[in-house]
Enzyme design. Structure first.
Site, mmCIF file in Angstrom:
data_model
loop_
_atom_site.group_PDB
_atom_site.id
_atom_site.type_symbol
_atom_site.label_atom_id
_atom_site.label_comp_id
_atom_site.label_asym_id
_atom_site.label_seq_id
_atom_site.Cartn_x
_atom_site.Cartn_y
_atom_site.Cartn_z
ATOM 1 N N ARG A 109 64.543 59.537 19.995
ATOM 2 C CA ARG A 109 65.514 58.611 19.375
ATOM 3 C C ARG A 109 66.939 59.015 19.751
ATOM 4 O O ARG A 109 67.806 58.158 19.965
ATOM 5 C CB ARG A 109 65.332 58.597 17.849
ATOM 6 C CG ARG A 109 64.072 57.845 17.433
ATOM 7 C CD ARG A 109 63.636 58.193 16.025
ATOM 8 N NE ARG A 109 64.545 57.727 14.999
ATOM 9 C CZ ARG A 109 64.591 58.238 13.767
ATOM 10 N NH1 ARG A 109 63.788 59.227 13.417
ATOM 11 N NH2 ARG A 109 65.441 57.757 12.892
ATOM 12 N N ARG B 87 59.329 59.625 6.877
ATOM 13 C CA ARG B 87 59.169 58.495 7.795
ATOM 14 C C ARG B 87 58.315 58.913 8.987
ATOM 15 O O ARG B 87 58.419 60.045 9.465
ATOM 16 C CB ARG B 87 60.549 58.046 8.297
ATOM 17 C CG ARG B 87 61.214 57.055 7.385
ATOM 18 C CD ARG B 87 62.625 56.747 7.792
ATOM 19 N NE ARG B 87 62.824 56.427 9.205
ATOM 20 C CZ ARG B 87 63.958 55.947 9.713
ATOM 21 N NH1 ARG B 87 64.977 55.701 8.908
ATOM 22 N NH2 ARG B 87 64.080 55.696 10.992
ATOM 23 N N LYS C 257 74.436 57.128 8.292
ATOM 24 C CA LYS C 257 74.834 55.717 8.152
ATOM 25 C C LYS C 257 74.240 55.106 6.876
ATOM 26 O O LYS C 257 74.940 54.439 6.124
ATOM 27 C CB LYS C 257 74.370 54.890 9.365
ATOM 28 C CG LYS C 257 74.945 55.344 10.694
ATOM 29 C CD LYS C 257 74.590 54.384 11.834
ATOM 30 C CE LYS C 257 73.109 54.280 12.090
ATOM 31 N NZ LYS C 257 72.476 55.507 12.590
ATOM 32 N N ARG D 222 64.270 65.303 6.410
ATOM 33 C CA ARG D 222 64.622 64.140 5.577
ATOM 34 C C ARG D 222 63.378 63.568 4.894
ATOM 35 O O ARG D 222 62.304 63.515 5.459
ATOM 36 C CB ARG D 222 65.240 63.057 6.472
ATOM 37 C CG ARG D 222 65.590 61.785 5.738
ATOM 38 C CD ARG D 222 66.499 60.904 6.548
ATOM 39 N NE ARG D 222 65.812 60.188 7.614
ATOM 40 C CZ ARG D 222 66.411 59.283 8.387
ATOM 41 N NH1 ARG D 222 67.705 59.012 8.227
ATOM 42 N NH2 ARG D 222 65.742 58.673 9.326
ATOM 43 N N ARG E 139 72.693 48.052 18.558
ATOM 44 C CA ARG E 139 72.279 49.307 19.180
ATOM 45 C C ARG E 139 72.298 49.213 20.701
ATOM 46 O O ARG E 139 72.019 50.205 21.360
ATOM 47 C CB ARG E 139 70.862 49.640 18.734
ATOM 48 C CG ARG E 139 70.794 50.647 17.568
ATOM 49 C CD ARG E 139 69.329 50.821 17.261
ATOM 50 N NE ARG E 139 68.942 52.042 16.674
ATOM 51 C CZ ARG E 139 68.710 52.235 15.371
ATOM 52 N NH1 ARG E 139 68.973 51.309 14.509
ATOM 53 N NH2 ARG E 139 68.236 53.381 14.952
HETATM 54 P P1 AMP Z 1 66.669 53.198 11.796
HETATM 55 O O1 AMP Z 1 66.098 53.162 10.419
HETATM 56 O O2 AMP Z 1 67.976 52.459 11.919
HETATM 57 O O3 AMP Z 1 66.753 54.592 12.350
HETATM 58 O O4 AMP Z 1 65.649 52.385 12.736
HETATM 59 C C1 AMP Z 1 64.301 52.806 12.877
HETATM 60 C C2 AMP Z 1 63.698 52.203 14.136
HETATM 61 O O5 AMP Z 1 63.717 50.767 14.045
HETATM 62 C C3 AMP Z 1 64.435 52.516 15.438
HETATM 63 O O6 AMP Z 1 64.058 53.766 15.996
HETATM 64 C C4 AMP Z 1 63.993 51.337 16.313
HETATM 65 O O7 AMP Z 1 62.670 51.498 16.780
HETATM 66 C C5 AMP Z 1 63.994 50.188 15.317
HETATM 67 N N1 AMP Z 1 65.328 49.523 15.241
HETATM 68 C C6 AMP Z 1 66.179 49.489 14.172
HETATM 69 N N2 AMP Z 1 67.294 48.808 14.462
HETATM 70 C C7 AMP Z 1 67.163 48.403 15.754
HETATM 71 C C8 AMP Z 1 68.001 47.678 16.659
HETATM 72 N N3 AMP Z 1 69.216 47.229 16.279
HETATM 73 N N4 AMP Z 1 67.532 47.439 17.913
HETATM 74 C C9 AMP Z 1 66.315 47.861 18.297
HETATM 75 N N5 AMP Z 1 65.483 48.576 17.522
HETATM 76 C C10 AMP Z 1 65.889 48.844 16.245
#
Ligand code: AMP
Length: 208
Positions: free
Chosen positions: A165, A154, A13, A127, A88
């Site tokens: 996740r 990360r 994404k 990654r 999400r």
């Molecule tokens: P991402 O970079 O999108 O994979 O997000 C990293 C982490 O941020 C996720 O594993 C969640 O802990 C938190 N996070 C990001 N977006 C959301 C969301 N829309 N709702 C809840 N937690 C989020």
């Protein structure tokens, strides 16, 4: 162009959003990036979010909905936006619909980047990201190929957290695929290909 990107963590994404943002000059609203910035700055939001993020769990809906609702008020989103990592959960999708209808700016598409979970475990554990510009690369990139910055892994890209996740995605986020299909907004793309090939398909499917 008002777009939501759907797909498991690591589906690509962020990579596809970066390409769309560069070509069409739209704001990239990535909740993960916003939260990581808050953690880095040590803000109250960052302090609250960190333990959820480190475990690979979702940050509570009220926190994240408030963050996105506020971001959507920004003048720059009037010409469109790419939402990456939000919604999400069903509650987030409903809140987003309500906010966008209040703003009179409905979604044009929910773009699903579809990738098999086992491919994702490999992708995410290898990654690496650039500390300076956020470029998403792999373990093979010793420095950032875009800006020369330092690459890092990360905190949540280790195998145990990645598997959690993916479980969270299946349980809380995958149901949104049917939600957006029901709204006639779903556009599904096979994400298990070279990013440039995926991007060509993204543009074609969105009629760009
Ligand atoms: P991402 O970079 O999108 O994979 O997000 C990293 C982490 O941020 C996720 O594993 C969640 O802990 C938190 N996070 C990001 N977006 C959301 C969301 N829309 N709702 C809840 N937690 C989020």
């Amino acid at each position: 162009m008002n777009i939501v990107l759907l797909g498991a963590p690591g589906a690509g994404k962020g990579t596809q959003a970066a390409k769309l943002v560069e070509e069409y000059e739209l704001p990239h609203i990535s909740t993960g990036d916003m939260l990581r910035a808050a953690v880095k700055e040590g803000t109250p939001l960052g302090k609250k979010a960190k333990s959820f993020m480190d475990a690979g769990d979702l940050v509570p809906d009220d926190v994240i909905i408030g963050l996105v609702t506020e971001r959507l008020q920004g003048k720059d989103t009037e010409k469109g936006f790419i939402l990456d990592g939000f919604p999400r959960t069903s509650a987030q999708a409903v809140a987003l619909d309500a906010e966008l209808s209040k703003l009179g700016r409905p979604l044009d598409a929910a773009l699903l980047i579809d990738v098999d979970p086992e491919v994702i475990v490999n992708r995410l554990t290898s990654r690496r990201m650039c500390k300076e510009c956020g470029y998403i690369g792999t373990i093979a990139d010793e420095t950032c190929p875009k800006c020369g910055g330092e690459m890092y892994q990360r905190d949540d890209d280790n195998e145990a957290t990645v598997r959690n996740r993916l479980d969270v995605y299946e349980k809380s986020t995958a149901p949104l695929i049917d939600y957006y299909r029901g709204c006639d907004l779903l556009v599904a793309i096979d994400g298990d290909r070279d990013p440039a090939v995926v991007y060509a398909d993204v543009k074609k499917s969105l009629g760009l």
